[in-house]
Write a protein that holds these residues in place. Structure first.
Motif, mmCIF file in Angstrom:
data_model
loop_
_atom_site.group_PDB
_atom_site.id
_atom_site.type_symbol
_atom_site.label_atom_id
_atom_site.label_comp_id
_atom_site.label_asym_id
_atom_site.label_seq_id
_atom_site.Cartn_x
_atom_site.Cartn_y
_atom_site.Cartn_z
ATOM 1 N N ARG A 1 0.844 -1.189 0.000
ATOM 2 C CA ARG A 1 0.000 0.000 0.000
ATOM 3 C C ARG A 1 0.883 1.243 0.000
ATOM 4 N NH1 ARG A 1 -5.364 -0.304 0.794
ATOM 5 N NH2 ARG A 1 -5.349 1.912 1.343
ATOM 6 N N TYR B 1 -0.733 2.971 -7.383
ATOM 7 C CA TYR B 1 -1.700 2.995 -6.291
ATOM 8 C C TYR B 1 -2.815 3.980 -6.615
ATOM 9 C CZ TYR B 1 2.355 0.900 -4.043
ATOM 10 O OH TYR B 1 3.429 0.094 -3.767
ATOM 11 N N ALA C 1 -4.428 2.127 -2.271
ATOM 12 C CA ALA C 1 -4.534 0.697 -2.576
ATOM 13 C C ALA C 1 -3.807 0.388 -3.884
ATOM 14 C CB ALA C 1 -6.001 0.287 -2.684
#
Length: 233
Positions: free
Chosen positions: A90, A174, A179
Motif C-alpha cells: 500500500r 496505487y 490501494a
C-alpha cells in the motif's frame, strides 16, 4: 519522469535489493518477463530471478472486480517445493507502507517456457498453468523489456515489453486511497506512445469472465539508453 532499468528491477521496486547486469542464460533457468494463463486472460505475472532470488508480481483483480496486484519472492532452491508469502503493498503518507501477507504462492517450472502457479488468497485457492506472453514472433535487435522504476521514488514501477513492433506493458501503482492498482497497454507500431487502459475483471477465486477495459490516456516513452527512459503522461 526518469525511469531506470536494472536486471533486479523488481527487487529494487519492492524490496530494495539490486544486482549487476547479466545475460538471460546466466541469470535465469526460465524465461524472464511477463507470463499468463490463456484461460484467464486479463491476469498476468512478471517473473524474474537474479542469482538465488526469484520474484513474482501478479496483476489481477480483488473480490469487487477492481484491479490489484500482489508480490512474492523466494530462493531459487525452494522453487516448486515451498510456497512463498503473497504480499500486498500500500501507499501511505510517507510512501510505500510495509506489506501485508494475504496468502501464499508456489511457482513450479516444468521447463523454461512452462510453469504452474499454486496460490492461496484468504479462503480461495487454485492452480494455474502459465506460459510466457508472446506478442510477436520477431526478435528485437534492441530489447528494452524488463522492470523499470524511479530510483528517487520507489515502491511502484513499470513492467515493459518490447517484441518486434509491439511495445507496451503494465504500470503498477496505487489509487487515491493508497490501494495497489494497475493499468496496461500494448500497441503495434514504431511509435513510443501507447494508450493505456484500466481493467475490471474476475478475482482469482471467482468464476472467470472477460475483463473490461477503459482508456485512461496515453504514456509516451523516451528511451534515453538501454537502462534509462523518460516516462510522460
Amino acid at each position: 519522469m526518469i525511469f531506470q532499468r536494472i536486471v533486479a528491477g523488481l527487487f529494487a521496486l519492492l524490496f530494495g535489493a539490486a544486482c549487476p547486469a547479466a545475460s538471460l542464460a546466466e541469470r535465469s533457468p526460465f524465461a524472464q518477463g511477463q507470463w499468463w494463463d490463456p484461460t484467464r486472460a486479463g491476469n498476468g505475472f512478471e517473473i524474474v530471478n537474479v542469482g538465488d532470488l526469484v520474484a513474482v508480481i501478479w496483476f489481477t483483480y480483488n473480490d469487487a472486480g477492481q484491479p490489484t496486484w500482489y508480490a512474492a519472492q523466494g530462493s531459487l532452491a525452494t522453487l516448486g517445493t515451498q510456497a512463498w508469502p503473497l504480499m500486498q503493498h500500500r501507499w501511505g503518507s510517507d510512501g510505500k507502507s510495509n506489506p501485508t501477507i494475504v496468502g501464499s504462492l508456489k511457482l513450479t517450472t516444468r521447463h523454461p517456457e512452462s510453469a504452474e502457479i499454486a496460490w492461496e488468497i484468504g479462503s480461495g485457492r487454485g492452480t494455474w498453468s502459465i506460459q510466457p506472453l508472446i506478442l510477436s514472433g520477431v526478435i528485437s535487435e534492441v530489447d528494452h523489456s524488463g522492470v523499470w522504476f524511479d530510483p528517487r521514488n520507489g515502491g511502484w514501477g513499470l513492467s515493459l515489453t518490447e517484441q518486434g513492433e509491439t511495445f507496451g506493458g503494465v504500470l503498477y501503482t496505487y489509487d487515491f486511497q493508497g490501494a495497489p492498482t494497475w493499468i496496461a497497454g500494448f500497441e503495434r507500431s514504431g511509435l513510443r506512445s501507447v494508450e493505456f487502459h484500466s481493467y475490471t475483471g474476475a478475482c482469482p477465486a471467482c468464476p472467470y469472465r472477460p475483463s473490461v477495459a477503459s482508456s485512461v490516456g496515453r504514456l509516451s516513452f523516451d528511451l534515453l539508453s538501454e537502462a534509462e527512459l523518460a516516462l510522460r503522461s
